[in-house]
Design a protein around this motif. Sequence first.
Motif: not given
Length: 275
Positions: A67-84, A118-127
Amino acid sequence: MLLGFLTGGQLGNLKETLEWAKEKGFQSISITLPIGSEFLDLNSVISNPRSVRDLVDEYGVVISALGFYGNPIHPDEATRKRHKEHFLKVLEASYRLELPVMTGWVGKYPGSIEDNIREVKKVWPDILKKAEDYDIRIAIENCPGNIMYRPDIWQRVFDELGSEHIGLEFDPSHLICQLIDANAVADEFGDRIYHVHAKDAEINWERISRLGITSERWCPHRLPGFGELDWAKFFTILRKHNYDYAISIEHEDPYFKDYREGLLLAKKFLEMFFP
């Protein structure tokens, strides 16, 4: 079902953890892998999964999920990318280990529920596309640390993403601390429960009567059997929906400081529901 516990290295390395789990009669472990965790080297797992599978075979204790309990929709793009990227790496490691489930958080974005959707729909389809390719179900813990903390939001995320590969890591404690009927909700969403955190919570009504629910410590998380949940009813609901996978103890009880002691107390209580 498999009776196990969640760990991130509290018992030592993987070999030491599996050895202790076998000695104490546990059937499984689930593993949390935050960024920077040294409990498992994900690169090694991906390149040489046999080394981990051999340990699992040696001790006969199943790894039910990474498991990874992180934040793939973090508002900071660099953090979002790292978590995804880390989420996808844990997902790949799960595939290499032939695990049917990965656990984690969908993430949380500052703002309204609509902002989060809105942010979930941006990030989660790829995952989810990767999860579908691997045929691994992603079980999202219903913790307020991420936006999927409430039943109506679960349904909204499921509807928006439209994939059976995303469901719940059902944790009753987080519902109890929202004054939600955890068993009623488990029954409603039984077919989307893919992993279970065995954790209870105790509502301190005396404190609430004096300070209300904006105070601290009015709903401490407890070991199973020390809180509000009707566990017999909960297991009946799981059986009703043909859930037959891991029951993973998550020890966050403030009154039992010793990690090992807490796991063993929870195990003793939960074993009455295992044939």
